[in-house]
Design a protein around this motif. Structure first.
Motif, PDB file in Angstrom:
ATOM      1  N   ASP A 148       0.880  -1.329  -0.045  1.00 55.26           N
ATOM      2  CA  ASP A 148      -0.008  -0.030  -0.110  1.00 55.26           C
ATOM      3  C   ASP A 148       0.768   1.231  -0.175  1.00 55.26           C
ATOM      4  N   THR A 149       2.132   1.154  -0.007  1.00 59.61           N
ATOM      5  CA  THR A 149       3.032   2.116   0.000  1.00 59.61           C
ATOM      6  C   THR A 149       3.574   2.471  -1.501  1.00 59.61           C
ATOM      7  N   PRO A 150       3.554   3.808  -2.174  1.00 58.62           N
ATOM      8  CA  PRO A 150       4.176   3.720  -3.492  1.00 58.62           C
ATOM      9  C   PRO A 150       5.451   3.677  -3.547  1.00 58.62           C
ATOM     10  N   PRO A 151       6.119   3.316  -4.388  1.00 59.11           N
ATOM     11  CA  PRO A 151       7.570   3.233  -4.520  1.00 59.11           C
ATOM     12  C   PRO A 151       8.290   4.457  -4.154  1.00 59.11           C
ATOM     13  N   ASP A 152       9.643   4.598  -3.888  1.00 57.69           N
ATOM     14  CA  ASP A 152      10.293   5.483  -3.397  1.00 57.69           C
ATOM     15  C   ASP A 152      10.474   6.615  -4.858  1.00 57.69           C
ATOM     16  N   ARG A 153      10.875   5.780  -5.737  1.00 59.74           N
ATOM     17  CA  ARG A 153      10.955   6.632  -6.900  1.00 59.74           C
ATOM     18  C   ARG A 153      10.207   6.156  -8.246  1.00 59.74           C
ATOM     19  N   LEU A 154       9.672   6.995  -9.032  1.00 55.46           N
ATOM     20  CA  LEU A 154       8.749   6.417  -9.984  1.00 55.46           C
ATOM     21  C   LEU A 154       8.759   7.349 -11.277  1.00 55.46           C
ATOM     22  N   ALA A 155       8.542   6.902 -12.392  1.00 54.54           N
ATOM     23  CA  ALA A 155       8.838   7.584 -13.727  1.00 54.54           C
ATOM     24  C   ALA A 155       7.593   7.117 -14.467  1.00 54.54           C
ATOM     25  N   SER A 156       7.248   8.122 -15.363  1.00 55.80           N
ATOM     26  CA  SER A 156       6.104   7.596 -16.275  1.00 55.80           C
ATOM     27  C   SER A 156       6.590   7.170 -17.721  1.00 55.80           C
ATOM     28  N   ASN A 157       7.768   7.564 -17.770  1.00 54.70           N
ATOM     29  CA  ASN A 157       8.559   7.312 -19.159  1.00 54.70           C
ATOM     30  C   ASN A 157       9.100   5.789 -19.238  1.00 54.70           C
ATOM     31  N   PRO A 158       8.415   5.122 -20.214  1.00 54.50           N
ATOM     32  CA  PRO A 158       8.797   3.723 -20.391  1.00 54.50           C
ATOM     33  C   PRO A 158      10.324   3.443 -20.326  1.00 54.50           C
ATOM     34  N   ASN A 159      11.025   4.470 -21.150  1.00 53.19           N
ATOM     35  CA  ASN A 159      12.407   4.083 -21.442  1.00 53.19           C
ATOM     36  C   ASN A 159      13.186   4.374 -19.842  1.00 53.19           C
TER      37      ASN A 159
END
Length: 83
Positions: free
Chosen positions: A3-14
């Motif tokens: 239930d905790t989002p990741p520390d780092r996340l990007a929306s770019n598939p690359n």
């Protein structure tokens, strides 16, 4: 899934920090207490967000971004689906 989002996340598939399953669930981001809808990438531990700068694109066709520092609070928009 936690239930905790990741520390780092990007929306770019690359990006190496892209996670399709997490993005499908829906992640919202509060930056300095204000809801942001144009977040391209965030990092909680380093305290920054990368926001798209309007509709401008770089020469590779990716959105131009601005990196801002401050308090980052990611959260899931939808509860976890029971498996």
């Amino acid at each position: 899934m936690t239930d905790t989002p990741p520390d780092r996340l990007a929306s770019n598939p690359n990006s190496p920090f892209y996670d399709e399953k997490v993005l499908e669930r829906g992640v919202g981001v509060r930056f300095k207490g204000v809801e942001k809808t144009n977040v391209e990438e965030y990092c909680v531990s380093e305290g920054w967000v990368r926001l798209s700068a309007g509709k401008t694109l770089d020469r590779a066709g990716n959105p131009m971004t601005v990196k801002l520092k401050g308090a980052v609070e990611p959260y899931f928009r939808e509860p976890a689906a029971d498996a």
